[in-house]
Design a protein around this motif. Structure first.
Motif, PDB file in Angstrom:
ATOM      1  N   GLY A 164       0.821  -1.200   0.000  1.00 12.10           N
ATOM      2  CA  GLY A 164       0.000   0.000   0.000  1.00 12.10           C
ATOM      3  C   GLY A 164       0.855   1.250   0.000  1.00 12.10           C
ATOM      4  N   TYR A 165       0.304   2.325  -0.497  1.00 15.84           N
ATOM      5  CA  TYR A 165       0.960   3.621  -0.519  1.00 15.84           C
ATOM      6  C   TYR A 165       0.101   4.581   0.294  1.00 15.84           C
ATOM      7  N   LYS A 166       0.643   5.055   1.409  1.00 14.71           N
ATOM      8  CA  LYS A 166      -0.118   5.906   2.307  1.00 14.71           C
ATOM      9  C   LYS A 166       0.054   7.365   1.896  1.00 14.71           C
ATOM     10  N   LEU A 167      -1.060   8.025   1.651  1.00 14.06           N
ATOM     11  CA  LEU A 167      -1.051   9.435   1.306  1.00 14.06           C
ATOM     12  C   LEU A 167      -1.756  10.204   2.411  1.00 14.06           C
ATOM     13  N   GLY A 168      -1.082  11.147   2.991  1.00 20.32           N
ATOM     14  CA  GLY A 168      -1.657  11.921   4.068  1.00 20.32           C
ATOM     15  C   GLY A 168      -1.232  11.387   5.423  1.00 20.32           C
ATOM     16  N   ARG A 169      -1.804  11.996   6.453  1.00 24.31           N
ATOM     17  CA  ARG A 169      -1.456  11.622   7.826  1.00 24.31           C
ATOM     18  C   ARG A 169      -2.718  11.440   8.652  1.00 24.31           C
ATOM     19  N   GLY A 170      -2.579  10.673   9.701  1.00 25.18           N
ATOM     20  CA  GLY A 170      -3.661  10.523  10.666  1.00 25.18           C
ATOM     21  C   GLY A 170      -4.896   9.848  10.103  1.00 25.18           C
ATOM     22  N   LYS A 171      -6.059  10.251  10.640  1.00 28.63           N
ATOM     23  CA  LYS A 171      -7.335   9.639  10.260  1.00 28.63           C
ATOM     24  C   LYS A 171      -7.677   9.852   8.790  1.00 28.63           C
ATOM     25  N   ASN A 172      -7.211  10.947   8.228  1.00 27.48           N
ATOM     26  CA  ASN A 172      -7.567  11.278   6.849  1.00 27.48           C
ATOM     27  C   ASN A 172      -6.628  10.655   5.816  1.00 27.48           C
ATOM     28  N   ALA A 173      -5.651   9.885   6.251  1.00 36.51           N
ATOM     29  CA  ALA A 173      -4.715   9.264   5.325  1.00 36.51           C
ATOM     30  C   ALA A 173      -5.441   8.236   4.457  1.00 36.51           C
ATOM     31  N   LYS A 174      -5.041   8.183   3.209  1.00 35.38           N
ATOM     32  CA  LYS A 174      -5.594   7.190   2.290  1.00 35.38           C
ATOM     33  C   LYS A 174      -4.514   6.170   1.991  1.00 35.38           C
ATOM     34  N   VAL A 175      -4.909   4.920   1.866  1.00 34.16           N
ATOM     35  CA  VAL A 175      -3.983   3.883   1.432  1.00 34.16           C
ATOM     36  C   VAL A 175      -4.418   3.480   0.033  1.00 34.16           C
ATOM     37  N   LEU A 176      -3.488   3.597  -0.903  1.00 31.15           N
ATOM     38  CA  LEU A 176      -3.760   3.263  -2.291  1.00 31.15           C
ATOM     39  C   LEU A 176      -2.894   2.092  -2.716  1.00 31.15           C
ATOM     40  N   TYR A 177      -3.373   1.355  -3.695  1.00 35.08           N
ATOM     41  CA  TYR A 177      -2.664   0.178  -4.198  1.00 35.08           C
ATOM     42  C   TYR A 177      -2.501   0.305  -5.701  1.00 35.08           C
ATOM     43  N   LYS A 178      -1.369  -0.179  -6.212  1.00 38.68           N
ATOM     44  CA  LYS A 178      -1.163  -0.156  -7.653  1.00 38.68           C
ATOM     45  C   LYS A 178      -2.116  -1.143  -8.303  1.00 38.68           C
ATOM     46  N   LYS A 179      -2.864  -0.649  -9.258  1.00 34.68           N
ATOM     47  CA  LYS A 179      -3.857  -1.472  -9.945  1.00 34.68           C
ATOM     48  C   LYS A 179      -3.193  -2.702 -10.580  1.00 34.68           C
ATOM     49  N   ALA A 180      -2.048  -2.519 -11.208  1.00 31.59           N
ATOM     50  CA  ALA A 180      -1.355  -3.627 -11.867  1.00 31.59           C
ATOM     51  C   ALA A 180      -0.973  -4.718 -10.874  1.00 31.59           C
ATOM     52  N   GLU A 181      -0.548  -4.313  -9.669  1.00 20.48           N
ATOM     53  CA  GLU A 181      -0.177  -5.298  -8.649  1.00 20.48           C
ATOM     54  C   GLU A 181      -1.393  -6.071  -8.153  1.00 20.48           C
ATOM     55  N   VAL A 182      -2.514  -5.378  -8.005  1.00 21.16           N
ATOM     56  CA  VAL A 182      -3.745  -6.052  -7.562  1.00 21.16           C
ATOM     57  C   VAL A 182      -4.167  -7.084  -8.604  1.00 21.16           C
ATOM     58  N   PHE A 183      -4.153  -6.698  -9.881  1.00 23.34           N
ATOM     59  CA  PHE A 183      -4.544  -7.629 -10.939  1.00 23.34           C
ATOM     60  C   PHE A 183      -3.556  -8.788 -11.055  1.00 23.34           C
ATOM     61  N   LYS A 184      -2.268  -8.507 -10.856  1.00 26.38           N
ATOM     62  CA  LYS A 184      -1.254  -9.570 -10.904  1.00 26.38           C
ATOM     63  C   LYS A 184      -1.503 -10.578  -9.781  1.00 26.38           C
ATOM     64  N   TRP A 185      -1.755 -10.063  -8.567  1.00 28.13           N
ATOM     65  CA  TRP A 185      -2.032 -10.946  -7.440  1.00 28.13           C
ATOM     66  C   TRP A 185      -3.288 -11.774  -7.711  1.00 28.13           C
ATOM     67  N   LEU A 186      -4.312 -11.124  -8.219  1.00 23.28           N
ATOM     68  CA  LEU A 186      -5.567 -11.813  -8.511  1.00 23.28           C
ATOM     69  C   LEU A 186      -5.362 -12.921  -9.541  1.00 23.28           C
ATOM     70  N   GLU A 187      -4.564 -12.639 -10.550  1.00 21.05           N
ATOM     71  CA  GLU A 187      -4.257 -13.645 -11.577  1.00 21.05           C
ATOM     72  C   GLU A 187      -3.541 -14.852 -10.975  1.00 21.05           C
ATOM     73  N   GLN A 188      -2.704 -14.619  -9.976  1.00 21.33           N
ATOM     74  CA  GLN A 188      -1.973 -15.706  -9.318  1.00 21.33           C
ATOM     75  C   GLN A 188      -2.876 -16.591  -8.466  1.00 21.33           C
ATOM     76  N   GLN A 189      -4.108 -16.132  -8.200  1.00 24.85           N
ATOM     77  CA  GLN A 189      -5.022 -16.894  -7.370  1.00 24.85           C
ATOM     78  C   GLN A 189      -5.869 -17.879  -8.166  1.00 24.85           C
ATOM     79  N   LYS A 190      -5.642 -17.941  -9.476  1.00 18.81           N
ATOM     80  CA  LYS A 190      -6.407 -18.877 -10.316  1.00 18.81           C
ATOM     81  C   LYS A 190      -6.235 -20.299  -9.831  1.00 18.81           C
ATOM     82  N   ILE A 191      -7.316 -21.029  -9.844  1.00 21.51           N
ATOM     83  CA  ILE A 191      -7.257 -22.436  -9.446  1.00 21.51           C
ATOM     84  C   ILE A 191      -6.861 -23.295 -10.631  1.00 21.51           C
ATOM     85  N   HIS A 192      -7.507 -23.085 -11.759  1.00 19.11           N
ATOM     86  CA  HIS A 192      -7.174 -23.841 -12.982  1.00 19.11           C
ATOM     87  C   HIS A 192      -7.324 -22.977 -14.182  1.00 19.11           C
TER      88      HIS A 192
END
Length: 79
Positions: A51-79
């Motif tokens: 995750g990439y944290k933008l901001g501080r405290g309660k208002n901080a956002k955590v963002l994820y690279k879309k490509a990494e999320v899709f890559k991880w999801l692809e690795q979860q394939k069963i068959h």
């Protein structure tokens, strides 16, 4: 001296390019995976999603690279 028209006067109108989002908010990742946002916050690093944290405290956002999320999801394939 003859005045020359401004280049924009003779040019066709420019098309605005849509910029593809590179990062996803935690809520978008959760929706895509059909999980809760708290699950994403808790499990993402264990799954190798950084995750990439933008901001501080309660208002901080955590963002994820879309490509990494899709890559991880692809690795979860069963068959």
């Amino acid at each position: 001296m003859e005045s020359q028209p401004h280049p924009s006067e003779n040019s066709p109108p420019r098309k605005r390019r849509r910029i593809e989002a590179v990062l996803m908010e935690t809520s978008e990742v959760a929706t895509m995976l059909s999980m809760s946002t708290s699950w994403v916050y808790r499990e993402a690093s264990k799954l190798g999603l950084k995750g990439y944290k933008l901001g501080r405290g309660k208002n901080a956002k955590v963002l994820y690279k879309k490509a990494e999320v899709f890559k991880w999801l692809e690795q979860q394939k069963i068959h």
